[in-house]
Write a protein that holds these residues in place. Structure first.
Motif, mmCIF file in Angstrom:
data_model
loop_
_atom_site.group_PDB
_atom_site.id
_atom_site.type_symbol
_atom_site.label_atom_id
_atom_site.label_comp_id
_atom_site.label_asym_id
_atom_site.label_seq_id
_atom_site.Cartn_x
_atom_site.Cartn_y
_atom_site.Cartn_z
ATOM 1 N N SER A 72 0.834 -1.207 0.000
ATOM 2 C CA SER A 72 0.000 0.000 0.000
ATOM 3 C C SER A 72 0.865 1.252 0.000
ATOM 4 O O SER A 72 1.589 1.527 0.966
ATOM 5 N N GLY A 73 0.790 2.038 -1.074
ATOM 6 C CA GLY A 73 1.535 3.290 -1.131
ATOM 7 C C GLY A 73 1.146 4.242 -0.026
ATOM 8 O O GLY A 73 2.001 4.914 0.579
ATOM 9 N N TRP A 74 -0.158 4.309 0.286
ATOM 10 C CA TRP A 74 -0.638 5.223 1.322
ATOM 11 C C TRP A 74 -0.038 4.878 2.684
ATOM 12 O O TRP A 74 0.406 5.756 3.426
ATOM 13 N N VAL A 75 -0.047 3.587 3.029
ATOM 14 C CA VAL A 75 0.468 3.200 4.346
ATOM 15 C C VAL A 75 1.957 3.512 4.444
ATOM 16 O O VAL A 75 2.426 4.038 5.462
ATOM 17 N N HIS A 76 2.714 3.226 3.390
ATOM 18 C CA HIS A 76 4.145 3.552 3.397
ATOM 19 C C HIS A 76 4.350 5.064 3.530
ATOM 20 O O HIS A 76 5.246 5.513 4.254
ATOM 21 N N TYR A 77 3.510 5.848 2.830
ATOM 22 C CA TYR A 77 3.667 7.299 2.919
ATOM 23 C C TYR A 77 3.415 7.797 4.349
ATOM 24 O O TYR A 77 4.204 8.571 4.911
ATOM 25 N N PHE A 78 2.284 7.363 4.935
ATOM 26 C CA PHE A 78 1.960 7.866 6.271
ATOM 27 C C PHE A 78 2.998 7.426 7.299
ATOM 28 O O PHE A 78 3.296 8.165 8.245
ATOM 29 N N TYR A 79 3.553 6.245 7.115
ATOM 30 C CA TYR A 79 4.629 5.814 8.015
ATOM 31 C C TYR A 79 5.861 6.703 7.825
ATOM 32 O O TYR A 79 6.551 7.042 8.794
ATOM 33 N N SER A 80 6.111 7.116 6.581
ATOM 34 C CA SER A 80 7.242 8.024 6.337
ATOM 35 C C SER A 80 7.008 9.364 7.043
ATOM 36 O O SER A 80 7.953 9.981 7.534
ATOM 37 N N ALA A 113 6.813 4.393 -0.975
ATOM 38 C CA ALA A 113 5.403 4.738 -1.186
ATOM 39 C C ALA A 113 5.148 5.105 -2.638
ATOM 40 O O ALA A 113 4.159 4.667 -3.253
ATOM 41 N N LEU A 114 6.056 5.908 -3.215
ATOM 42 C CA LEU A 114 5.886 6.336 -4.597
ATOM 43 C C LEU A 114 6.121 5.190 -5.576
ATOM 44 O O LEU A 114 5.501 5.135 -6.639
ATOM 45 N N ASP A 115 7.007 4.267 -5.223
ATOM 46 C CA ASP A 115 7.208 3.086 -6.066
ATOM 47 C C ASP A 115 5.917 2.274 -6.187
ATOM 48 O O ASP A 115 5.579 1.768 -7.256
ATOM 49 N N TYR A 116 5.206 2.151 -5.068
ATOM 50 C CA TYR A 116 3.968 1.376 -5.074
ATOM 51 C C TYR A 116 2.807 2.135 -5.712
ATOM 52 O O TYR A 116 1.867 1.521 -6.222
ATOM 53 N N ASP A 117 2.856 3.463 -5.682
ATOM 54 C CA ASP A 117 1.742 4.266 -6.205
ATOM 55 C C ASP A 117 2.310 5.498 -6.913
ATOM 56 O O ASP A 117 2.173 6.631 -6.454
ATOM 57 N N PRO A 118 2.950 5.305 -8.093
ATOM 58 C CA PRO A 118 3.775 6.357 -8.696
ATOM 59 C C PRO A 118 3.004 7.564 -9.227
ATOM 60 O O PRO A 118 3.602 8.612 -9.436
ATOM 61 N N TYR A 119 1.706 7.437 -9.438
ATOM 62 C CA TYR A 119 0.951 8.574 -9.973
ATOM 63 C C TYR A 119 -0.025 9.146 -8.952
ATOM 64 O O TYR A 119 -1.004 9.787 -9.311
ATOM 65 N N ASN A 120 0.256 8.915 -7.685
ATOM 66 C CA ASN A 120 -0.545 9.486 -6.614
ATOM 67 C C ASN A 120 -0.060 10.919 -6.366
ATOM 68 O O ASN A 120 1.085 11.135 -5.960
ATOM 69 N N ILE A 121 -0.919 11.889 -6.616
ATOM 70 C CA ILE A 121 -0.530 13.297 -6.536
ATOM 71 C C ILE A 121 -0.024 13.651 -5.140
ATOM 72 O O ILE A 121 1.020 14.279 -4.964
ATOM 73 N N TYR A 122 -0.786 13.241 -4.141
ATOM 74 C CA TYR A 122 -0.468 13.633 -2.776
ATOM 75 C C TYR A 122 0.863 13.032 -2.331
ATOM 76 O O TYR A 122 1.710 13.713 -1.765
ATOM 77 N N ILE A 123 1.049 11.734 -2.602
ATOM 78 C CA ILE A 123 2.297 11.088 -2.210
ATOM 79 C C ILE A 123 3.474 11.731 -2.926
ATOM 80 O O ILE A 123 4.521 11.984 -2.341
ATOM 81 N N SER A 124 3.308 12.022 -4.212
ATOM 82 C CA SER A 124 4.393 12.602 -4.999
ATOM 83 C C SER A 124 4.869 13.928 -4.416
ATOM 84 O O SER A 124 6.074 14.147 -4.217
#
Length: 318
Positions: free
Chosen positions: A197-205, A224-235
């Motif tokens: 989950s890109g979101w979970v990795h991002y929030f943990y970061s 996080a971005l590797d798992y969800d590379p076109y997620n605006i918020y994570i990017s």
């Protein structure tokens, strides 16, 4: 960029209650088709079609799902297709990151719950939605945390295996209760439940950032971005992580890259303004902030960033 060996592509056509789905499994290395099939079903069978396609791919890749793993793989979030459509509409509206979009998202989530009061995933996403809305100034803090806790705990009452619910609970521990040990425990459980989950990795970061473990935070945000590379918020938040680690040039580069893909995303312009301000490029920072204010319709975070930069260059009236 996705670091995968196979890609699934296809199309869905809808005519009334009839669905026509085509799917192809492609080997990335040489573009060869390993599997392809067409499905014609009624809309009410959408989850059965997902399972049929998923199991066909598992078989083609010679993967084995045993016992509990197979149960998790085929687990349905809801049996109500209309509730699921409201959930998807809510996600789409939320991604606009505007007060109007946020309101529409919450309305669609409410309709999903009305259709299926046991739809645990929607309660969990609503908990995250309130947190996000508070973080970027769309809703008052007094409302945000009460609602977030209410919906997150409701999700966990229904299904305690939802990674997004444990991630939301971790954020509550971190931001609202300053319970750092509880936050890390919940984040690690969320990652165990949903390691891709890109979101979970991002929030943990974000947790790692706040606890000054910046090298780990950068690594986790890139994952996080590797798992969800076109997620605006994570990017755009990867750029924020670089900035907090003192890597200003990389932060500017990341925000500019995000803007290149999503030119109308106010958060990327706002975070670019922060990075440019840190680089003492104040004229450019003002331009970025002004664009963020314009695109967001007057988001308070963007306005405050612009005001601080005006003050720095002596434009006290502005």
């Amino acid at each position: 960029i996705l670091h995968v060996e196979h890609v699934l592509e296809g199309s869905i056509r809808k005519d009334g209650n009839q669905l026509r789905i085509t799917a192809q499994l492609i080997k990335v290395e040489d573009g060869s088709h390993l599997w392809s099939e067409a499905f014609t079903r009624e809309l009410k069978d959408i989850f059965a079609i997902q399972e049929e396609i998923s199991l066909s791919i598992v078989g083609k890749l010679n993967l084995k799902l045993i016992g509990d793993k197979k149960g998790k793989f085929l687990k349905r979030p809801t049996e109500d297709t209309e509730a699921f459509q409201y959930y998807l509409k809510g996600l789409y509206c939320w991604q606009q990151m505007t007060p109007e979009g946020n309101q529409l998202a919450q309305e669609n989530y409410a309709k999903a719950i009305e259709k299926d009061p046991q739809f645990a995933l929607v309660y969990a996403v609503l908990g995250s939605n309130y947190q996000f809305a508070g973080n970027i100034g769309l809703l008052p803090p007094s409302m945000v945390w009460q609602k977030s806790k209410e919906f997150t705990h409701k999700a966990l009452e229904i299904d305690n295996t939802l990674a997004v619910a444990h991630s939301s609970l971790a954020i509550i521990c971190m931001v609202n209760e300053w319970d750092w040990e509880g936050a890390e425990r919940e984040f690690k459980l969320a990652l165990q439940l949903s390691p891709s989950s890109g979101w979970v990795h991002y929030f943990y970061s974000a947790y790692l950032r706040m606890t000054n473990r910046l090298d780990e935070a950068i690594s986790e945000s890139i994952s996080a971005l590797d798992y969800d590379p076109y997620n605006i918020y994570i990017s755009t938040q990867v750029g924020v992580t670089y900035l907090m680690a003192g890597m200003v040039d990389q932060a500017i580069e990341k925000q500019e890259g995000t803007i290149g893909i999503y030119p109308n995303n106010f958060m990327a312009h706002m975070n670019l303004g922060v990075a440019l301000q840190a680089k003492s490029l104040l004229t450019e920072a003002i331009q970025a902030y002004e664009k963020a204010v314009q695109l967001s319709g007057g988001n308070p975070m963007a306005i405050s960033g612009l005001a601080c930069t005006y003050l720095t260059i002596g434009k006290t009236e502005e």
